[in-house]
Scaffold this motif. Sequence first.
Motif, PDB file in Angstrom:
ATOM      1  N   MET A  40      30.966   8.811 -20.278  1.00  0.00           N
ATOM      2  CA  MET A  40      30.044  10.125 -19.860  1.00  0.00           C
ATOM      3  C   MET A  40      28.748  10.065 -19.986  1.00  0.00           C
ATOM      4  O   MET A  40      28.314   9.819 -21.278  1.00  0.00           O
ATOM      5  N   ARG A  41      27.682  10.495 -19.334  1.00  0.00           N
ATOM      6  CA  ARG A  41      26.419  10.716 -19.717  1.00  0.00           C
ATOM      7  C   ARG A  41      26.026  12.216 -19.764  1.00  0.00           C
ATOM      8  O   ARG A  41      26.212  13.163 -19.153  1.00  0.00           O
ATOM      9  N   SER A  42      25.154  12.303 -20.946  1.00  0.00           N
ATOM     10  CA  SER A  42      24.591  13.660 -21.243  1.00  0.00           C
ATOM     11  C   SER A  42      23.088  13.770 -21.730  1.00  0.00           C
ATOM     12  O   SER A  42      22.400  12.696 -21.810  1.00  0.00           O
ATOM     13  N   TYR A  43      22.715  15.003 -21.569  1.00  0.00           N
ATOM     14  CA  TYR A  43      21.160  14.917 -21.805  1.00  0.00           C
ATOM     15  C   TYR A  43      20.767  16.074 -22.573  1.00  0.00           C
ATOM     16  O   TYR A  43      21.396  16.936 -22.973  1.00  0.00           O
ATOM     17  N   SER A  44      19.495  15.965 -23.120  1.00  0.00           N
ATOM     18  CA  SER A  44      18.755  17.145 -23.823  1.00  0.00           C
ATOM     19  C   SER A  44      17.736  17.400 -23.108  1.00  0.00           C
ATOM     20  O   SER A  44      16.950  16.350 -22.563  1.00  0.00           O
ATOM     21  N   ILE A  45      17.236  18.698 -23.075  1.00  0.00           N
ATOM     22  CA  ILE A  45      15.838  19.154 -22.780  1.00  0.00           C
ATOM     23  C   ILE A  45      14.893  19.249 -23.888  1.00  0.00           C
ATOM     24  O   ILE A  45      15.124  19.695 -24.845  1.00  0.00           O
ATOM     25  N   ILE A  46      13.700  18.353 -23.654  1.00  0.00           N
ATOM     26  CA  ILE A  46      12.654  18.429 -25.018  1.00  0.00           C
ATOM     27  C   ILE A  46      11.934  19.662 -24.844  1.00  0.00           C
ATOM     28  O   ILE A  46      11.671  20.364 -23.871  1.00  0.00           O
ATOM     29  N   THR A  47      11.872  20.318 -26.021  1.00  0.00           N
ATOM     30  CA  THR A  47      10.951  21.308 -26.333  1.00  0.00           C
ATOM     31  C   THR A  47       9.754  21.284 -26.838  1.00  0.00           C
ATOM     32  O   THR A  47       9.686  20.318 -27.955  1.00  0.00           O
ATOM     33  N   LYS A  48       8.632  22.091 -26.856  1.00  0.00           N
ATOM     34  CA  LYS A  48       7.649  22.123 -27.668  1.00  0.00           C
ATOM     35  C   LYS A  48       6.920  23.437 -27.768  1.00  0.00           C
ATOM     36  O   LYS A  48       7.751  24.373 -27.170  1.00  0.00           O
ATOM     37  N   GLU A  49       5.869  23.655 -28.598  1.00  0.00           N
ATOM     38  CA  GLU A  49       5.227  24.932 -28.775  1.00  0.00           C
ATOM     39  C   GLU A  49       5.090  25.499 -27.370  1.00  0.00           C
ATOM     40  O   GLU A  49       4.394  24.825 -26.363  1.00  0.00           O
ATOM     41  N   ALA A  50       4.789  26.844 -27.183  1.00  0.00           N
ATOM     42  CA  ALA A  50       4.742  27.617 -26.153  1.00  0.00           C
ATOM     43  C   ALA A  50       3.164  27.583 -25.724  1.00  0.00           C
ATOM     44  O   ALA A  50       2.402  27.714 -26.643  1.00  0.00           O
ATOM     45  N   ASN A  51       2.977  27.452 -24.544  1.00  0.00           N
ATOM     46  CA  ASN A  51       1.574  27.822 -24.094  1.00  0.00           C
ATOM     47  C   ASN A  51       1.298  28.946 -24.114  1.00  0.00           C
ATOM     48  O   ASN A  51       2.165  30.055 -24.339  1.00  0.00           O
ATOM     49  N   SER A  52       0.121  29.613 -23.737  1.00  0.00           N
ATOM     50  CA  SER A  52      -0.142  30.946 -23.795  1.00  0.00           C
ATOM     51  C   SER A  52       0.604  31.943 -22.709  1.00  0.00           C
ATOM     52  O   SER A  52       1.147  33.005 -23.105  1.00  0.00           O
ATOM     53  N   LEU A  53       0.953  31.465 -21.657  1.00  0.00           N
ATOM     54  CA  LEU A  53       1.747  32.000 -20.756  1.00  0.00           C
ATOM     55  C   LEU A  53       3.313  32.308 -21.338  1.00  0.00           C
ATOM     56  O   LEU A  53       3.927  33.492 -21.388  1.00  0.00           O
ATOM     57  N   MET A  54       3.733  31.419 -21.929  1.00  0.00           N
ATOM     58  CA  MET A  54       5.093  31.359 -22.392  1.00  0.00           C
ATOM     59  C   MET A  54       5.159  31.999 -23.802  1.00  0.00           C
ATOM     60  O   MET A  54       6.186  32.623 -23.951  1.00  0.00           O
ATOM     61  N   ALA A  55       4.254  32.145 -24.421  1.00  0.00           N
ATOM     62  CA  ALA A  55       4.234  32.798 -25.510  1.00  0.00           C
ATOM     63  C   ALA A  55       4.374  34.225 -25.440  1.00  0.00           C
ATOM     64  O   ALA A  55       4.755  34.988 -26.297  1.00  0.00           O
ATOM     65  N   GLU A  56       3.783  34.708 -24.367  1.00  0.00           N
ATOM     66  CA  GLU A  56       3.926  36.190 -24.156  1.00  0.00           C
ATOM     67  C   GLU A  56       5.110  36.570 -23.623  1.00  0.00           C
ATOM     68  O   GLU A  56       5.656  37.583 -23.756  1.00  0.00           O
TER      69      GLU A  56
END
Length: 235
Positions: A146-162
């Motif tokens: 079976m194949r599985s995946y992860s979504i990579i995350t990073k520091e929020a940009n200004s829109l996302m930090a709000e």
Amino acid sequence: MCFSYSVNLQGKTIPTDLNISSANNSHQLGFFFNGFDHPNLPIISKIGETEIAQWGIIPKWIKSNHEAVEISNKTLNARIESIENKPSFSEAWKNNPCLILASGFFEWQHRNNNKNPFYIFPKNNEVLLFGGIFSDWFDPINSKWMRSYSIITKEANSLMAEIHNTKKRMPLIIPHHLAKEWMLGDYKQRFLLSKENSENYLTAHEVDPRLNSPKNNRNEAWAIQKYIPPQTTLF
DNA sequence: CCAGACGTTGTT
DNA sequence: GTCTGG
DNA sequence: CCAGACGTTGTT
DNA sequence: GTCTGG
């Protein structure tokens, strides 16, 4: 972090250099997928085709189905800052990049002691591409890979930090003009691509707080529709 | 050196 | 399989 | 990797 | 300073 997203691909454009004819209607589509349910959703792990894989990467060295469930509850996301050195991610990071097809994703804003859901999506009508990694694991009970995946995350940009104002994280979003490079470059190139800023690419609106309860069927159109919160009284 | 973890940050 | 904690 | 030991074998 | 135990 990114623990829920929507997949409505009909009519959305896909980068032409990925050589994919269209967002395939046979894929599972929906308004709200919860990562902890480990849904099977469309990804691109090879240029030229889309396929279905399970959200929550299971590394090769996992031995039992029980361990597979445990680890996949902790591998919905992979932090770009440490992905290279984590045993669960390092091999996939070096060898198995993928793109996850989405139309938008959800985050909660903490405001007045409440958690208010927001829907975040591209300003244009493009498919949203998350940068991710995949792995193949042999399931000993069903005797199949079976194949599985992860979504990579990073520091929020200004829109996302709000919006995501507690943890200040966001999924890695790959702009269409860099999608092919993401798939074909080595991991050092991919690390550089992860710095790309998606500031002007995304927009967001508040959505219905009924999303807060898993008891509601959230996989419906209301989940992504703009919601006007009642006026808060000032006294 | 070995035992135990291996991961992110929920709305459980 | 590889890393971490003790 | 770090904290803690680091020694031998009495007749005390 | 170097070895050992955890």
